[in-house]
Design a protein around this motif. Structure first.
Motif, PDB file in Angstrom:
ATOM      1  N   GLU A  78      48.292  29.127  47.321  1.00  0.00           N
ATOM      2  CA  GLU A  78      49.479  27.547  47.259  1.00  0.00           C
ATOM      3  C   GLU A  78      49.031  27.082  48.696  1.00  0.00           C
ATOM      4  OE1 GLU A  78      53.270  29.372  48.013  1.00  0.00           O
ATOM      5  OE2 GLU A  78      53.839  29.125  46.362  1.00  0.00           O
ATOM      6  N   ARG A  79      47.739  27.441  49.299  1.00  0.00           N
ATOM      7  CA  ARG A  79      47.178  26.463  50.671  1.00  0.00           C
ATOM      8  C   ARG A  79      45.812  25.952  50.202  1.00  0.00           C
ATOM      9  NH1 ARG A  79      51.544  27.577  50.719  1.00  0.00           N
ATOM     10  NH2 ARG A  79      52.919  29.402  52.502  1.00  0.00           N
ATOM     11  N   ASP A  80      45.811  24.619  50.542  1.00  0.00           N
ATOM     12  CA  ASP A  80      44.550  23.507  50.099  1.00  0.00           C
ATOM     13  C   ASP A  80      43.909  23.929  51.270  1.00  0.00           C
ATOM     14  OD1 ASP A  80      45.554  22.838  48.416  1.00  0.00           O
ATOM     15  OD2 ASP A  80      46.313  20.903  49.458  1.00  0.00           O
ATOM     16  N   ASN A  81      44.048  24.468  52.758  1.00  0.00           N
ATOM     17  CA  ASN A  81      43.358  24.879  54.002  1.00  0.00           C
ATOM     18  C   ASN A  81      42.932  26.253  53.686  1.00  0.00           C
ATOM     19  OD1 ASN A  81      45.644  25.848  54.897  1.00  0.00           O
ATOM     20  ND2 ASN A  81      45.602  24.737  56.889  1.00  0.00           N
ATOM     21  N   ALA A  82      43.413  27.283  52.620  1.00  0.00           N
ATOM     22  CA  ALA A  82      43.235  28.886  53.531  1.00  0.00           C
ATOM     23  C   ALA A  82      43.349  29.562  52.216  1.00  0.00           C
ATOM     24  CB  ALA A  82      43.906  29.788  54.221  1.00  0.00           C
ATOM     25  N   SER A  83      42.005  30.375  52.401  1.00  0.00           N
ATOM     26  CA  SER A  83      42.295  31.630  50.613  1.00  0.00           C
ATOM     27  C   SER A  83      43.047  33.319  51.037  1.00  0.00           C
ATOM     28  CB  SER A  83      40.632  31.406  50.669  1.00  0.00           C
ATOM     29  OG  SER A  83      39.718  30.597  50.377  1.00  0.00           O
ATOM     30  N   THR A  84      42.537  32.909  49.838  1.00  0.00           N
ATOM     31  CA  THR A  84      43.555  34.914  50.316  1.00  0.00           C
ATOM     32  C   THR A  84      42.679  35.771  49.858  1.00  0.00           C
ATOM     33  OG1 THR A  84      46.072  34.026  48.803  1.00  0.00           O
ATOM     34  CG2 THR A  84      45.339  36.136  48.211  1.00  0.00           C
ATOM     35  N   TYR A 136      46.689  35.203  53.834  1.00  0.00           N
ATOM     36  CA  TYR A 136      45.667  34.426  54.416  1.00  0.00           C
ATOM     37  C   TYR A 136      44.385  34.470  55.102  1.00  0.00           C
ATOM     38  CZ  TYR A 136      48.194  31.669  50.916  1.00  0.00           C
ATOM     39  OH  TYR A 136      49.322  31.472  49.764  1.00  0.00           O
ATOM     40  N   ASP A 137      43.605  33.994  54.736  1.00  0.00           N
ATOM     41  CA  ASP A 137      42.171  34.940  56.213  1.00  0.00           C
ATOM     42  C   ASP A 137      42.510  33.236  56.859  1.00  0.00           C
ATOM     43  OD1 ASP A 137      41.952  31.808  54.778  1.00  0.00           O
ATOM     44  OD2 ASP A 137      39.919  32.301  54.123  1.00  0.00           O
ATOM     45  N   ASN A 138      43.787  33.154  57.860  1.00  0.00           N
ATOM     46  CA  ASN A 138      43.512  31.662  58.343  1.00  0.00           C
ATOM     47  C   ASN A 138      44.997  32.619  59.454  1.00  0.00           C
ATOM     48  OD1 ASN A 138      45.602  31.580  56.894  1.00  0.00           O
ATOM     49  ND2 ASN A 138      46.328  29.115  57.339  1.00  0.00           N
TER      50      ASN A 138
END
Length: 239
Positions: free
Chosen positions: A51-57, A147-149
């Protein structure tokens, strides 16, 4: 002036479409690959959209209800992901196929092992579940997405019938009435598919064999006719 108004209206319309079609409406869900019948076994997919444009699951955790324990939960290997199954002791042992089960699966965790779910993507994590309970119409499988953030989204709110969908609804597996086949619909379907496949091959073999036989008979007749023609031609020359 009218052109400016049209441009503003168009911009607002596009913004509304973007908001309505954005990823906010996507959430972690569970989807049967076959029939999820009470008392049986089923293969399901845990579908995880990003669901994020700036992070990956990079991590997904699915929890199983303690009030309806499952003795068997087996994850199918997913390339680039490491699956860990966590079990806990049962306060009341289960009876399964004549055996006493003292532990049940409480959680399955998938952690990135090179793969990620990027923006605008989703990943499915297949699970084999059983034996499914017979005293409920659904299983609520609360999920946690990382997420990776380091952002964590908890999909743990149980949807209520007749109420609006919660902001972070938990995945729900609906259970149908028991079929009497406690090995689940998948095995029966595979068996039927096997029989149908054999029948199709037999039918294809028969349909292929029939023209071959006809051609064989025709070839024999042509050969006999050729021999007879040769004999007659020889007699005429001799005469």
């Amino acid at each position: 002036m009218n052109v400016s108004r049209i441009a503003v209206a168009g911009g607002l319309a596009l913004s509304s479409v973007a908001l309505l079609s954005g990823p906010a409406f996507a959430h972690v869900s569970v989807q049967p690959q076959g029939e999820a019948a009470k008392g049986g076994y089923a293969t399901v997919n845990v579908k995880v959209p990003n669901e994020r444009d700036n992070a990956s699951t990079v991590k997904v955790e699915v929890n199983f209800p303690a009030d309806h324990p499952l003795a068997s939960v087996m994850p199918q290997p997913v390339p680039g992901w490491k699956a860990v199954v966590t079990k806990s002791a049962l306060a009341k042992p289960l009876e399964l196929h004549g055996k006493k089960i003292t532990q049940a699966v409480t959680k399955v965790t998938w952690t990135s092992d090179g793969a990620k779910i990027g923006a605008g993507q989703f990943q499915q994590f297949p699970l084999s579940l059983g034996q499914l309970p017979e005293d409920t119409d659904q299983l609520v499988l609360k999920a946690v997405q990382t997420y990776d953030n380091n952002e964590v989204v908890r999909w743990i709110e149980e949807p209520k019938e007749g109420a609006a969908e919660p902001q972070n609804p938990a995945p729900v597996l609906k259970l149908s009435a028991a079929t009497g086949d406690h090995h689940g619909g998948g095995a029966a379907a595979d068996d039927k598919a096997g029989h149908d496949d054999k029948a199709a091959h037999a039918e294809a073999a028969d349909s292929t064999d029939t023209p071959a036989r006809v051609l064989g008979v025709v070839g024999i007749l042509v050969g006999v006719a050729g021999v007879a023609f040769g004999v007659l031609a020889g007699r005429r020359r001799s005469a």
